[in-house]
Design a protein around this motif. Structure first.
Motif, PDB file in Angstrom:
ATOM      1  N   GLY A 227       0.817  -1.212   0.000  1.00  0.00           N
ATOM      2  CA  GLY A 227       0.000   0.000   0.000  1.00  0.00           C
ATOM      3  C   GLY A 227       0.849   1.258   0.000  1.00  0.00           C
ATOM      4  N   TYR A 228       1.904   1.285   0.826  1.00  0.00           N
ATOM      5  CA  TYR A 228       2.792   2.445   0.851  1.00  0.00           C
ATOM      6  C   TYR A 228       3.483   2.626  -0.506  1.00  0.00           C
ATOM      7  CZ  TYR A 228       2.289   1.813   5.945  1.00  0.00           C
ATOM      8  OH  TYR A 228       1.799   1.662   7.219  1.00  0.00           O
ATOM      9  N   ALA A 229       3.847   1.513  -1.145  1.00  0.00           N
ATOM     10  CA  ALA A 229       4.488   1.582  -2.460  1.00  0.00           C
ATOM     11  C   ALA A 229       3.546   2.188  -3.500  1.00  0.00           C
ATOM     12  CB  ALA A 229       4.942   0.190  -2.900  1.00  0.00           C
ATOM     13  N   VAL A 230       2.271   1.823  -3.424  1.00  0.00           N
ATOM     14  CA  VAL A 230       1.282   2.370  -4.360  1.00  0.00           C
ATOM     15  C   VAL A 230       1.155   3.889  -4.185  1.00  0.00           C
ATOM     16  CG1 VAL A 230      -1.181   2.427  -4.924  1.00  0.00           C
ATOM     17  CG2 VAL A 230      -0.020   0.222  -4.591  1.00  0.00           C
ATOM     18  N   PHE A 231       1.110   4.337  -2.933  1.00  0.00           N
ATOM     19  CA  PHE A 231       1.028   5.783  -2.691  1.00  0.00           C
ATOM     20  C   PHE A 231       2.271   6.496  -3.208  1.00  0.00           C
ATOM     21  CE2 PHE A 231      -2.112   4.740   0.793  1.00  0.00           C
ATOM     22  CZ  PHE A 231      -3.170   5.423   0.208  1.00  0.00           C
ATOM     23  N   ALA A 232       3.433   5.878  -3.084  1.00  0.00           N
ATOM     24  CA  ALA A 232       4.654   6.480  -3.618  1.00  0.00           C
ATOM     25  C   ALA A 232       4.556   6.642  -5.132  1.00  0.00           C
ATOM     26  CB  ALA A 232       5.872   5.630  -3.252  1.00  0.00           C
ATOM     27  N   GLY A 233       4.006   5.626  -5.803  1.00  0.00           N
ATOM     28  CA  GLY A 233       3.821   5.717  -7.247  1.00  0.00           C
ATOM     29  C   GLY A 233       2.856   6.822  -7.637  1.00  0.00           C
ATOM     30  N   ILE A 234       1.748   6.938  -6.898  1.00  0.00           N
ATOM     31  CA  ILE A 234       0.769   7.995  -7.191  1.00  0.00           C
ATOM     32  C   ILE A 234       1.388   9.375  -6.988  1.00  0.00           C
ATOM     33  CG2 ILE A 234      -1.430   9.009  -6.475  1.00  0.00           C
ATOM     34  CD1 ILE A 234      -2.343   6.178  -5.697  1.00  0.00           C
ATOM     35  N   SER A 235       2.255   9.501  -5.956  1.00  0.00           N
ATOM     36  CA  SER A 235       2.856  10.804  -5.666  1.00  0.00           C
ATOM     37  C   SER A 235       3.694  11.310  -6.844  1.00  0.00           C
ATOM     38  CB  SER A 235       3.719  10.717  -4.399  1.00  0.00           C
ATOM     39  OG  SER A 235       4.927   9.990  -4.634  1.00  0.00           O
ATOM     40  N   PHE A 236       4.269  10.405  -7.633  1.00  0.00           N
ATOM     41  CA  PHE A 236       5.049  10.789  -8.803  1.00  0.00           C
ATOM     42  C   PHE A 236       4.186  11.586  -9.781  1.00  0.00           C
ATOM     43  CE2 PHE A 236       6.600  10.175 -13.091  1.00  0.00           C
ATOM     44  CZ  PHE A 236       7.978  10.330 -12.978  1.00  0.00           C
ATOM     45  N   PHE A 237       2.988  11.076 -10.045  1.00  0.00           N
ATOM     46  CA  PHE A 237       2.090  11.730 -11.003  1.00  0.00           C
ATOM     47  C   PHE A 237       1.483  12.998 -10.413  1.00  0.00           C
ATOM     48  CE2 PHE A 237       2.203   7.221 -12.131  1.00  0.00           C
ATOM     49  CZ  PHE A 237       2.637   7.316 -13.439  1.00  0.00           C
ATOM     50  N   PHE A 238       1.289  13.029  -9.101  1.00  0.00           N
ATOM     51  CA  PHE A 238       0.807  14.247  -8.449  1.00  0.00           C
ATOM     52  C   PHE A 238       1.807  15.381  -8.641  1.00  0.00           C
ATOM     53  CE2 PHE A 238       1.315  16.979  -4.747  1.00  0.00           C
ATOM     54  CZ  PHE A 238       0.090  17.632  -4.744  1.00  0.00           C
ATOM     55  N   VAL A 239       3.085  15.099  -8.414  1.00  0.00           N
ATOM     56  CA  VAL A 239       4.113  16.131  -8.559  1.00  0.00           C
ATOM     57  C   VAL A 239       4.161  16.637  -9.998  1.00  0.00           C
ATOM     58  CG1 VAL A 239       6.606  16.584  -8.478  1.00  0.00           C
ATOM     59  CG2 VAL A 239       5.508  15.300  -6.632  1.00  0.00           C
ATOM     60  N   GLN A 240       4.100  15.723 -10.948  1.00  0.00           N
ATOM     61  CA  GLN A 240       4.119  16.136 -12.354  1.00  0.00           C
ATOM     62  C   GLN A 240       2.977  17.097 -12.683  1.00  0.00           C
ATOM     63  OE1 GLN A 240       4.206  12.426 -14.687  1.00  0.00           O
ATOM     64  NE2 GLN A 240       6.250  13.035 -15.394  1.00  0.00           N
ATOM     65  N   ALA A 241       1.813  16.830 -12.121  1.00  0.00           N
ATOM     66  CA  ALA A 241       0.620  17.595 -12.499  1.00  0.00           C
ATOM     67  C   ALA A 241       0.428  18.878 -11.690  1.00  0.00           C
ATOM     68  CB  ALA A 241      -0.619  16.713 -12.349  1.00  0.00           C
ATOM     69  N   MET A 242       0.794  18.871 -10.412  1.00  0.00           N
ATOM     70  CA  MET A 242       0.369  19.933  -9.507  1.00  0.00           C
ATOM     71  C   MET A 242       1.478  20.840  -8.967  1.00  0.00           C
ATOM     72  SD  MET A 242      -2.949  19.808  -9.143  1.00  0.00           S
ATOM     73  CE  MET A 242      -3.239  20.673  -7.593  1.00  0.00           C
ATOM     74  N   VAL A 243       2.708  20.378  -8.947  1.00  0.00           N
ATOM     75  CA  VAL A 243       3.769  21.125  -8.268  1.00  0.00           C
ATOM     76  C   VAL A 243       4.538  21.998  -9.260  1.00  0.00           C
ATOM     77  CG1 VAL A 243       5.910  20.923  -6.942  1.00  0.00           C
ATOM     78  CG2 VAL A 243       3.986  19.388  -6.457  1.00  0.00           C
ATOM     79  N   LYS A 244       4.699  23.264  -8.895  1.00  0.00           N
ATOM     80  CA  LYS A 244       5.469  24.200  -9.716  1.00  0.00           C
ATOM     81  C   LYS A 244       6.815  24.470  -9.049  1.00  0.00           C
ATOM     82  CE  LYS A 244       1.373  26.539 -11.572  1.00  0.00           C
ATOM     83  NZ  LYS A 244       0.652  27.827 -11.714  1.00  0.00           N
TER      84      LYS A 244
END
Length: 470
Positions: free
Chosen positions: A441-458
């Motif tokens: 489960g923690y690994a899945v959240f780490a993977g999702i965080s990659f796409f979050f950073v790409q989309a939302m973080v400036k």
């Protein structure tokens, strides 16, 4: 936008301010990590089961979420330094009460008090540092906060190990007839007192002073930091950034008045704060000894493993200090997310092979114990050169002046709620569905965080605080 000439910047004064402010990070780490290694003592003293341990360990997080939410608003009203001094007092009270607690209820109250200090220090130290440092080196100086957090955690691990080793175990009697685990908490009083006294030597944030109308005091601080010419320019810039909105900062500023929706920058801040916890890092910091004992390590070796993780974490943070203002915040976050996803998945695989030994204990067959240990420590390294320091760096600098306190309040609150959810749930999840599924489960959240950073973080590297938008 022009930036101060580093040759004219009073680096020695700035460095001393950063060191003092980040003692709060040390206390954050020490107060959080001291629980790791005391759990046998808590179980024996208060007759706790798995749920009870989760509640006692997680009590600090209740206070931390409240402290983080309140500190942002209080710092807007009373000042950054004043709030940090209040946190130091809370750390001292918590240390004395937790070590002397005669019941689980009293211990929980003591840890909630400490949590108020942890939450306050966690959000105010980074913003204070960001407000007294030049943009060109702000990232590396803000990253010192994470180094101090890990140093505090490691300091707690070393102290716990030394006390347990010298006493003959965490539940064995030590000085004045009290068990070693109680002294693990009482030792916190020393750095807490040092923190309070050191805070008396540093100035208030110049940006806070300008907001409160104390322009000459702000100019005096900025002159000592950057020189007189730069001080005049910075005062004018800060005043201009606030000129469009003269009212006192408030939570409603987080709503875009044009669209009526929550500002995107706040969603980015909340996401950074929450994902930093959903990858499970504090399972390692809070339950490391228990975790390694669960797969067959002795108490002594498990405590030594904690120390190894702490030392590697400090090394990773030093890397970030060296490169964050060259590489940037966003690339480091992306690398960290990818690395954590892989290493967490590897840990999950290793734990999935656990077998019950003839004596009733649990062990990992073949080389899987080594694989789990190496992967877990690589995971710690990936976290601590990316999400560990960068989340705090960005929360301290990404919000515009008018909403910095409010944005930190909400993001910090979200961070500690996620921390509590992960930390309190772990003891039960480790039993059912088990360590393998939990780490997956923690690994899945780490993977999702990659796409979050790409989309939302400036990216915020090199930008002055007055230029932040959102």
């Amino acid at each position: 936008m022009a930036q101060p000439d580093l040759q004219r910047v009073n680096i020695g004064f700035i460095a001393s301010i950063v060191v003092v402010a980040t003692i709060g990070g040390f206390m954050f780490g020490y107060d959080s990590g001291v629980i790791n290694g005391t759990q046998k003592g808590l179980e024996a003293a208060f007759e706790l089961g798995k749920l009870g341990i989760g509640i006692n360990v997680g009590a600090i997080l209740v206070g931390s979420s409240i402290g983080a939410f309140g500190a942002g608003r209080l710092s807007d009203a009373y000042g950054r330094r004043t709030v940090m001094m209040g946190a130091a007092v809370l750390f001292l009270i918590s240390a004395l009460l937790a070590g002397g607690a005669s019941s689980s209820i009293l211990f929980i109250v003591a840890r909630i008090i400490g949590g108020l200090g942890v939450g306050a220090a966690s959000v105010i130290s980074p913003v204070y540092i960001s407000e007294v440092t030049p943009a060109s080196i702000r990232g590396r100086l803000s990253s010192v906060q994470q180094v101090m957090i890990i140093t505090g955690l490691t300091g707690a691990f070393v102290a716990n190990f030394a006390l347990a080793r010298y006493a003959g175990g965490s539940t064995a009697h030590f000085w004045l007839g009290f068990p070693a685990w109680r002294w693990m908490f009482w030792l916190q009083a020393l750095p807490a007192a040092i923190y309070f006294l050191a805070l008396l030597t540093i100035p208030e944030s110049p940006r806070y002073l300008v907001v409160k109308g104390h322009t000459e005091r702000a100019r005096a601080v900025l002159t000592k930091l950057f020189g007189s010419d730069e001080a005049d320019r910075k005062v004018a810039e800060i005043a201009a950034s606030l000129a469009a909105d003269h009212h006192k900062p408030r939570l409603s500023d987080l709503i875009d008045k044009t669209t009526g929706k929550i500002r995107p920058i706040l969603w980015a801040g909340i996401g950074l704060a929450v994902f930093q916890q959903l990858v499970g890092i504090n399972v390692v910091f809070y339950y490391g000894a228990t975790l390694w004992e669960a797969v067959g390590f002795s108490e002594d070796y498990a405590l030594q493993t904690n120390i190894l993780s702490g030392v590697l974490s400090i090394g990773a943070c030093v890397f970030t200090i060296a490169f964050v203002d060259k590489i940037g915040r966003k690339p480091l976050l992306l690398i960290g997310s990818a690395g954590m996803a892989v290493t967490l998945a590897t840990v999950a695989y290793a734990f999935s092979t656990a077998v019950t030994a003839p004596g009733g204990g649990v062990s990992l067959p073949g080389n899987n114990g080594v694989i789990a240990l190496v992967a877990a420590n690589l995971y710690v390294v990936f976290f601590n050169f990316s999400w560990g320091p960068i989340m705090w760096v960005m929360l301290g600098e990404m919000f515009p002046n008018q909403i910095r306190g409010s944005g930190l309040a909400v993001s910090g609150f979200a961070q500690w709620i996620a921390n509590a959810a992960i930390s309190v749930s772990f003891p039960s999840l480790a039993v059912s569905p088990g360590l393998a599924v939990t780490y997956t489960g923690y690994a899945v959240f780490a993977g999702i965080s990659f796409f979050f950073v790409q989309a939302m973080v400036k990216e915020t590297r090199g930008r002055e605080l007055e230029a932040m938008e959102g």
